[in-house]
Write an enzyme that holds these catalytic residues in place. Structure first.
Site, short mmCIF file in Angstrom:
data_model
loop_
_atom_site.label_atom_id
_atom_site.label_comp_id
_atom_site.label_asym_id
_atom_site.label_seq_id
_atom_site.Cartn_x
_atom_site.Cartn_y
_atom_site.Cartn_z
N LYS A 1 0.80 -1.06 -0.15
CA LYS A 1 0.03 0.06 0.14
C LYS A 1 0.92 0.87 0.06
O LYS A 1 -0.16 1.78 -0.72
CB LYS A 1 -0.71 -0.13 0.83
CG LYS A 1 -2.20 -1.65 1.03
CD LYS A 1 -2.93 -1.12 1.88
CE LYS A 1 -3.99 -2.29 1.75
NZ LYS A 1 -5.04 -1.89 3.23
N LYS B 1 -6.66 -11.25 -6.55
CA LYS B 1 -7.46 -11.60 -5.91
C LYS B 1 -8.45 -10.61 -5.83
O LYS B 1 -8.17 -9.38 -6.90
CB LYS B 1 -7.45 -11.57 -4.41
CG LYS B 1 -6.85 -10.09 -3.36
CD LYS B 1 -7.36 -10.89 -2.34
CE LYS B 1 -6.78 -8.45 -1.70
NZ LYS B 1 -7.49 -9.10 -0.35
N LYS C 1 -11.90 -4.56 -4.69
CA LYS C 1 -12.93 -3.48 -5.29
C LYS C 1 -12.17 -2.44 -6.00
O LYS C 1 -12.46 -1.33 -6.59
CB LYS C 1 -13.72 -2.48 -4.03
CG LYS C 1 -14.15 -1.90 -4.13
CD LYS C 1 -15.67 -2.39 -3.92
CE LYS C 1 -16.70 -1.38 -4.34
NZ LYS C 1 -18.16 -2.53 -4.19
#
Length: 345
Positions: free
Chosen positions: A130, A211, A214
């Site tokens: 991130k 994976k 969103k």
């Protein structure tokens, strides 16, 4: 987690193991996607039926680790709440609440942060991944949110936590923090154990090596549980497979079609073997439509219920506020003892 009478010790049996208290949370990213539902929410519904002491939290504080517009966050909180209620979460069988309405989460995170060394946090893969998305200028919140996760769990003396594979390291940190606290201040926290999802990790329809997410920039990669039938059909029709038409299950060499098989099995409750038997003779193009139809049937009643719930904003707010009051009541004596142990009183 769920307990109206704190004088009672409430337990349930889960896979022949006594489960005292379960805690789990979900970030408010709006309506959850297929992977969220199959990997977490479906399991939450089962656990609330099997166990008497269960807490589920909308993790709005965690959501600030990535930039959010306030109006978007407010709407996402309501949409996520509507969705998990529509999926079957029952506030009468669990505590459903918004994290930021219980300030002791943050207060305990500070205490636990003072027991956690920075190199341990720097090694966590989520920080590295991130941080890269923030131009390698990750915030303090992004670095330390695993400590807040530990506080979320330990504030209620939770004993079990449903987690996906990508959260196992964060739970291990919570376990280590609990043990460190116990060593320093005396045995107090139970060391929480993982309840691992049995559902195969759902992958992106456009890149089956990662994976489903969103935040995927490819709109066709992610199926949201409120998608219309036409949207679901389009996304599965465009799903990446390979040049072999037979339907088989081999995640290593055929990740695309194997992901479709995993989804098909998960939404129908069939085994991989049963799905393959039913699909014998189908080519992948036709099989994509079979999977799409199974997903449409699974989510049709949920989609309708989401729409109804979204029309009653005051009800959604009240559910979260009522749940927060119960969570505060449960946390209060635990946190009071923590304050005494560390020397605040």
């Amino acid at each position: 987690i769920f307990a109206h009478n704190l004088s009672l010790i409430i337990v349930c049996w889960f896979s022949n193991t006594v489960v005292d208290r379960i805690f789990s949370g979900i970030q408010p990213t709006g309506t959850p996607h297929l992977g969220n539902y199959l990997g977490a929410i479906q399991n939450w519904v089962n656990l609330q039926e099997e166990c008497s002491s269960v807490l589920y939290s909308i993790m709005d504080m965690h959501s600030l680790t990535m930039p959010k517009e306030p109006a978007v966050l407010r709407q996402n909180i309501l949409d996520t709440t509507a969705a998990i209620l529509a999926c079957g979460i029952d506030p009468k069988k669990c505590f459903l609440f918004r994290q930021s309405l219980v300030p002791k989460h943050a207060e305990l995170a500070w205490i636990l942060g003072c027991l956690t060394n920075v190199p341990r946090l720097l090694r966590l893969p989520q920080w590295k991944m991130k941080r890269a998305s923030q131009n390698n200028e990750g915030t303090v919140g992004l670095l330390t949110y695993p400590v807040l996760q530990a506080a979320d769990i330990l504030l209620y003396k939770s004993t079990h936590v449903p987690v996906g594979e990508d959260q196992v390291l964060h739970l291990e940190l919570a376990q280590d923090i609990a043990q460190h606290f116990n060593k320093k201040y005396g045995e107090f926290f139970p060391v929480p154990k993982a309840i691992l999802s049995t559902t195969k990790k759902i992958k992106s329809l456009r890149d089956p090596t990662v994976k489903m997410s969103k935040s995927d920039p490819q709109k066709l990669a992610t199926v949201n549980i409120a998608d219309s039938p036409d949207e679901i059909v389009l996304k599965f029709r465009k799903a990446v497979t390979d040049f072999t038409s037979e339907v088989t299950y081999d995640p290593a060499s055929r990740p695309g079609v194997s992901n479709l098989v995993s989804i098909h099995a998960a939404v129908t409750g069939l085994s991989i073997k049963e799905v393959l038997h039913q699909s014998a003779g189908l080519d992948t193009a036709h099989y994509k439509m079979v999977v799409a139809e199974s997903v449409i049937q699974k989510f049709a009643p949920i989609r309708n219920e989401i729409k109804k719930l979204q029309e009653d904003k005051s009800h959604l707010i009240k559910v979260l506020e009522d749940g927060a009051e119960k969570a505060k009541e449960l946390a209060a004596p635990i946190y009071q003892e923590i304050r005494r142990l560390v020397g605040f009183q």
